[in-house]
Design an enzyme around this catalytic site. Structure first.
Site: not given
Length: 197
Positions: A108, A119
């Protein structure tokens, strides 16, 4: 018949082949079909070039040992997640057609849109090392009651590398369900659609 100038065939040792046109950025686009002699001749004259690539779904689902290893790798990757804003760690483990595993976690950022999902981290890591053919990916989180599923952006990134490979959605305890990419993103848009214009 030899390929015409500007065309090529990529032959690899496997029982099944995928036939696909390659756009200028040289992506393999699995279509999971064998060309007839007439179609092969027509495609040899095609522009852009056409290749035969290996089809992930032709290999079938992973065996239990492979699934266990892939989920374990995704759980390990989850421990490295950088998620100070959502506190929602996710891990992913990506299996290439050659049997190599690339792991990734969510990363993040204080500028929220700049963050990256697990992913996509795994896929980008694989692509950066020259791998573009994938057989399966496992996704893991701390959610106990539901199977974790990729977000829409991750589904589109998976679709970029084919519709016919496996996605293992897990719970925190390692139980899972398996989907195909085209089940998670039906009626999708991909690189092959750019050739239809």
């Amino acid at each position: 018949m030899a390929p015409s100038p500007g065309s090529s065939w990529l032959l690899q040792p496997t029982l099944f082949w995928c036939l696909a046109p390659i756009p200028s950025r040289s992506l393999l686009l699995p279509a999971c079909s064998l060309p007839t002699a007439d179609l092969r001749e027509e495609l040899l004259m095609a522009q852009p070039p056409v290749v035969l690539a290996r089809c992930p779904s032709a290999l079938g689902p992973l065996d239990s040992a492979q699934i266990e290893q892939l989920i374990h790798k995704s759980q390990e990757a989850k421990e490295f997640a950088y998620c100070p804003y959502s506190n929602f760690p996710v891990g992913a483990a990506l299996l290439t057609l050659d049997g190599k595993i690339f792991s990734g976690c969510n990363v993040e950022n204080a500028s929220y849109p700049v963050g990256n999902c697990a992913e996509r981290t795994a896929i980008q890591k694989a692509v950066s090392e020259g791998y573009k053919e994938f057989r399966a990916i496992a996704v893991t989180s701390n959610v106990k009651d539901d199977f974790i599923a990729p977000c829409g952006a991750c589904r589109q990134v998976m679709r970029e590398f084919g519709k016919h490979w496996y996605v293992y959605l897990t719970k925190a305890d390692g139980t899972y369900q398996v989907k195909m990419v085209d089940e998670l993103l039906p009626e999708s848009f991909g690189p092959d659609d750019l050739l239809k214009n």
